[in-house]
Scaffold this motif. Sequence first.
Motif: not given
Length: 267
Positions: A1, A3, A11, A26, A30, A32-34, A68, A78-79
């Motif tokens: 991804v 950013t 990921l 990640m 961090h 990440c919500k996909v 993201a 988003y991260i």
Amino acid sequence: VVTRAFGTLCLNEKIGQGGEGTIYSMSSGHICKVYFEKRLTNHRLKKLTRMIENPVDIPGICWPIDIAKNTNGEFIGYIMHRAEGKPMQKAMFIRALLEKNFLHWSRCHLVTLAINVLSRMKALHERNVLMGDINPLNFLVKSENEVFFIDTDSYQIEEFPCPVGMANFTAPEIQGKSYSTFLRKPEHEHFAVATLLFMILLPGKPPFSHQGGGDPVTNIKKGIFPYPFEEKSNKKAPDGSWRFIWTNLPYKTKMAFYNCFTGNIRP
């Protein structure tokens, strides 16, 4: 991804999945919500962008910190910073699980946890942020002093409502309404906060659960709170340890709960 703040990231492990998307660890440390494709709306992107432009740097609050995108530059999620611990709902709302996960805890530890949850909520409210969906699955508990708030992308900020909620945590005057169609008020949040505190101090017991069962939504609407206060009692308090715990709460705590759940006086 891809950013803006962290460049291109990979990921790693899939660590969870909910109704809106999938959560990954990640390469940067961090999370990440996909989002699922049907959740990738322009409205959601605008809200996340607003949240990132107005950062909330509170320990334990997993606020969005970057958008993201995929390698085509398309919004996918988003991260956020990584949370630790176990969901409150699954870790401590059944006695056997509470004793397994937090073997050394006494009632003092429950009170300390409640205070730490409240302090973070207070900091959000001071920033004009309402959580809206106060859901025990969205609090990860590592210790009584370490609690993480997740799924913050649903929070109510400015003109963006919180589109989700749970009936057990919904104030009587907004029961049955579509959450995405209105902005919650602080007094709605106060009802939900009181409900969560009750369920921390009487681990896992919803305040409107009583002898004889009944529909919790109806009980909330009618203010049928089963626990006695002073001479007031409908004699429907649940059997077992719940009555004993309630009896031994401080007078001012019982008064605050009773007034909140029966008379709309919400601290």
